[in-house]
Design an enzyme around this catalytic site. Structure first.
Site, PDB file in Angstrom:
ATOM      1  N   GLY A 162       0.750  -1.248   0.000  1.00 23.12           N
ATOM      2  CA  GLY A 162       0.000   0.000   0.000  1.00 23.12           C
ATOM      3  C   GLY A 162       0.775   1.290   0.000  1.00 23.12           C
ATOM      4  O   GLY A 162       0.179   2.359  -0.136  1.00 23.12           O
ATOM      5  N   GLU A 184       3.992  -6.744   1.677  1.00 18.49           N
ATOM      6  CA  GLU A 184       3.484  -7.068   0.337  1.00 18.49           C
ATOM      7  C   GLU A 184       3.481  -5.842  -0.573  1.00 18.49           C
ATOM      8  O   GLU A 184       2.432  -5.444  -1.081  1.00 18.49           O
ATOM      9  CB  GLU A 184       2.055  -7.618   0.445  1.00 18.49           C
ATOM     10  CG  GLU A 184       1.891  -8.828   1.338  1.00 18.49           C
ATOM     11  CD  GLU A 184       0.426  -9.227   1.547  1.00 18.49           C
ATOM     12  OE1 GLU A 184      -0.485  -8.439   1.196  1.00 18.49           O
ATOM     13  OE2 GLU A 184       0.175 -10.328   2.059  1.00 18.49           O
ATOM     14  N   ARG A 223       3.041  -1.402  -5.880  1.00 22.97           N
ATOM     15  CA  ARG A 223       3.228  -0.134  -6.583  1.00 22.97           C
ATOM     16  C   ARG A 223       4.540   0.565  -6.267  1.00 22.97           C
ATOM     17  O   ARG A 223       5.213   1.069  -7.163  1.00 22.97           O
ATOM     18  CB  ARG A 223       2.070   0.793  -6.198  1.00 22.97           C
ATOM     19  CG  ARG A 223       1.961   2.042  -7.033  1.00 22.97           C
ATOM     20  CD  ARG A 223       0.932   3.001  -6.427  1.00 22.97           C
ATOM     21  NE  ARG A 223      -0.322   2.372  -6.110  1.00 22.97           N
ATOM     22  CZ  ARG A 223      -1.373   2.294  -6.941  1.00 22.97           C
ATOM     23  NH1 ARG A 223      -1.293   2.846  -8.134  1.00 22.97           N
ATOM     24  NH2 ARG A 223      -2.476   1.697  -6.564  1.00 22.97           N
ATOM     25  N   CYS A 269     -13.628   3.809 -28.721  1.00 21.24           N
ATOM     26  CA  CYS A 269     -14.918   4.485 -28.891  1.00 21.24           C
ATOM     27  C   CYS A 269     -15.622   4.726 -27.562  1.00 21.24           C
ATOM     28  O   CYS A 269     -16.724   4.221 -27.317  1.00 21.24           O
ATOM     29  CB  CYS A 269     -15.804   3.648 -29.807  1.00 21.24           C
ATOM     30  SG  CYS A 269     -14.959   3.230 -31.322  1.00 21.24           S
ATOM     31  N   GLU A 270     -14.953   5.458 -26.671  1.00 23.65           N
ATOM     32  CA  GLU A 270     -15.547   5.839 -25.391  1.00 23.65           C
ATOM     33  C   GLU A 270     -14.972   7.203 -25.028  1.00 23.65           C
ATOM     34  O   GLU A 270     -13.769   7.416 -25.174  1.00 23.65           O
ATOM     35  CB  GLU A 270     -15.133   4.876 -24.266  1.00 23.65           C
ATOM     36  CG  GLU A 270     -15.387   3.437 -24.546  1.00 23.65           C
ATOM     37  CD  GLU A 270     -16.265   2.780 -23.483  1.00 23.65           C
ATOM     38  OE1 GLU A 270     -16.677   3.456 -22.537  1.00 23.65           O
ATOM     39  OE2 GLU A 270     -16.532   1.582 -23.651  1.00 23.65           O
ATOM     40  N   TYR A 291       0.072  -1.669 -12.124  1.00 24.21           N
ATOM     41  CA  TYR A 291      -1.328  -1.683 -12.551  1.00 24.21           C
ATOM     42  C   TYR A 291      -1.476  -1.061 -13.944  1.00 24.21           C
ATOM     43  O   TYR A 291      -2.458  -0.399 -14.244  1.00 24.21           O
ATOM     44  CB  TYR A 291      -2.217  -0.981 -11.499  1.00 24.21           C
ATOM     45  CG  TYR A 291      -1.987  -1.550 -10.121  1.00 24.21           C
ATOM     46  CD1 TYR A 291      -2.516  -2.791  -9.789  1.00 24.21           C
ATOM     47  CD2 TYR A 291      -1.200  -0.885  -9.180  1.00 24.21           C
ATOM     48  CE1 TYR A 291      -2.274  -3.350  -8.542  1.00 24.21           C
ATOM     49  CE2 TYR A 291      -0.952  -1.448  -7.931  1.00 24.21           C
ATOM     50  CZ  TYR A 291      -1.496  -2.668  -7.625  1.00 24.21           C
ATOM     51  OH  TYR A 291      -1.241  -3.228  -6.387  1.00 24.21           O
TER      52      TYR A 291
HETATM   53  C1  LIG Z   1      -3.018  -5.072  -4.054  1.00 21.95           C
HETATM   54  C2  LIG Z   1      -2.491  -5.710  -2.853  1.00 21.95           C
HETATM   55  C3  LIG Z   1      -1.174  -5.444  -2.432  1.00 21.95           C
HETATM   56  C4  LIG Z   1      -0.274  -4.468  -3.119  1.00 21.95           C
HETATM   57  O1  LIG Z   1      -0.701  -3.150  -2.987  1.00 21.95           O
HETATM   58  P1  LIG Z   1       0.235  -1.945  -3.449  1.00 21.95           P
HETATM   59  O2  LIG Z   1      -0.571  -0.744  -3.158  1.00 21.95           O
HETATM   60  O3  LIG Z   1       0.516  -2.117  -4.893  1.00 21.95           O
HETATM   61  O4  LIG Z   1       1.478  -2.000  -2.621  1.00 21.95           O
HETATM   62  C5  LIG Z   1      -0.709  -6.126  -1.331  1.00 21.95           C
HETATM   63  N1  LIG Z   1      -1.493  -7.017  -0.663  1.00 21.95           N
HETATM   64  C6  LIG Z   1      -2.756  -7.281  -1.036  1.00 21.95           C
HETATM   65  C7  LIG Z   1      -3.550  -8.256  -0.280  1.00 21.95           C
HETATM   66  C8  LIG Z   1      -3.295  -6.630  -2.136  1.00 21.95           C
HETATM   67  O5  LIG Z   1      -4.557  -6.885  -2.493  1.00 21.95           O
END
Ligand SMILES: *Cc1c(COP(=O)(O)O)cnc(C)c1O
Length: 423
Positions: free
Chosen positions: A239, A273, A276, A346-347, A375
């Site tokens: 995140g 995790e 981004r 076409c949007e 993404y």
């Molecule tokens: C999407 C997601 C992430 C990665 O999120 P980022 O904002 O890209 O770091 C990590 N864990 C879970 C469970 C997710 O769904």
């Protein structure tokens, strides 16, 4: 910091001019810099220093096996959300015991595959999912390693579509219900409780929501331990945000330092995790100007730059109204104009940028849509029967095509006219 920089008036990716790559590979084109990927992974992972931890890259952010392989080689694991991502992670050389599996809708078949592979952790998101996992594990005669994904009810202050840690979101189990689920999980013959997990959202630009979630999790882990439930892993999700425009997200080191301090003496292996923050600014989308036109209706003149990339290639602007900086691949001294940069689909929602000041461009000019590494390709589609772009990885003075451009025949792969042999 990333390695897309101008030298004189040409945009380079590491030591290669972007224009030269586009001339060989064509456009639209996703371009990634290995040095940037490595630097970002190091910065993130290194921030946790000697704290016992595992960095599991979120595969959904950028899932090309050529890129996953880089992180696997640096000791990284993978955070997956589907059987397809498990397949990719394994093909890319990620060790199964470094894979964590998140997501609210795991099927029995997906659970089986992950159990057979021997992954580190299932992040279980509901009571029914726990029951199903017990059943599938029993059928296979194995133990399923589990963390319950707790929904800490924290406002990440990000876009509504990508906030996941509020009570009203579909993710995780509310803290109190999760406690009861742990008591239940403990009695299940084929469930092995290993940890607690959470993930509160994406593109967070402040540290405080992470700390708030961590504080709640710490209390929760304490409660579980009092019940004699052993918690070995604490998965804090991903995140951390990046700069697309003028956001000022925490530096990964600042984020890591804050987490380490808040962690205090809690003895757990940390799992992170990130998606981004590692790949976002390590990739760009290169596109060619097809036409320019001016529509003057009413009082206002509207200028359009029509490019060969569209919402099917990069959907973030259409989907979230996201901002991506756009740079000319070859800089000119032309005056700035206020334009919409749009694709051929076409949007009306098919735009890369709206009301943007850009130096005047002409047919055939190349533009770089920055910060497209996360993404970007992974959310692309074949809408309007557009073959998906090539992906290219640059390493110093060399480049490799890590995914060839799709061809027309890829568009109808698996399709059939009833009663006819497949052509
Ligand atoms: C999407 C997601 C992430 C990665 O999120 P980022 O904002 O890209 O770091 C990590 N864990 C879970 C469970 C997710 O769904």
């Amino acid at each position: 910091m990333h390695y897309f920089q101008y030298r004189n008036s040409e945009l380079y990716c590491e030591d290669l001019p972007v224009r030269a790559i586009a001339e060989q590979v064509g456009t639209p084109l996703y371009l990634y810099s290995r040095a940037t990927l490595v630097r970002h992974f190091d910065a993130f992972d290194g921030g946790f220093g000697d704290v016992d931890h595992l960095t599991c890259f979120a595969v959904k952010a950028c899932s090309n096996i050529g890129i996953l392989n880089i992180f696997a080689g640096m000791g990284g694991g993978a955070d997956i959300v589907s059987g397809g991502e498990l397949f990719r992670a394994l093909k890319a050389g990620v060790a199964p015991d470094r894979i964590v599996y998140s997501g609210v809708g795991k099927t029995a078949a997906e659970m089986r595959e992950a159990l057979e592979a021997g992954i580190l952790l299932f992040n279980v998101e509901s009571s029914q999912e726990l029951d199903r996992l017990q059943q599938v594990a029993a059928e296979l005669g194995v133990q399923a390693p589990v963390a319950l994904r707790v929904n800490p009810d924290v406002d990440p202050k990000t876009h509504a579509y990508i906030s996941t840690g509020l009570a009203r979101n579909k993710f995780g189990i509310p803290v109190d219900a999760a406690f009861d689920e742990y008591l239940r999980a403990r009695t299940m013959a084929n469930i092995e409780i290993r940890g607690v997990s959470c993930h509160i959202g994406s593109q967070l630009t402040r540290v405080e929501p992470f700390l708030e979630a961590l504080r709640k999790l710490k209390v929760f882990v304490g409660r579980l331990r009092e019940e004699g439930i052993e918690i070995q892993y604490l998965d804090l999700g991903g995140g951390v945000g990046i700069t697309y425009n003028d956001e000022e997200p925490p530096h990964p080191h600042e984020y890591a330092r804050a987490i380490r301090e808040e962690l205090g003496g809690l003895t757990c292996t940390l799992i992170l995790e990130p998606g981004r923050v590692i790949v976002g600014n390590a990739g760009i989308l290169v596109t060619e100007v097809q036409y320019t036109k001016v529509n003057s209706g009413g009082a206002r003149k509207k200028r359009f730059v029509i490019v060969d990339a569209a919402m099917n290639d990069l959907s973030r602007p259409s989907l979230y109204g996201a901002f991506h900086e756009i740079l000319p691949v070859v800089r000119s001294r032309a005056d700035n104009l206020l334009v919409d940069v749009v694709g051929p689909i076409c949007e009306t929602g098919d735009f890369m940028a709206r009301d943007r000041m850009l130096p005047a461009v002409h047919q055939g000019d190349l533009l770089a849509i920055m910060s497209s590494g996360a993404y970007g390709f992974t959310m692309s589609s074949n809408y309007n029967s557009r073959p998906r772009p090539a992906e290219v990885l640059v390493t110093g003075r060399e480049f490799s095509v890590i995914r060839r451009r799709e061809q027309y025949r890829d568009l109808i792969r698996g399709e059939q006219i009833p009663g006819q042999e497949q052509s």
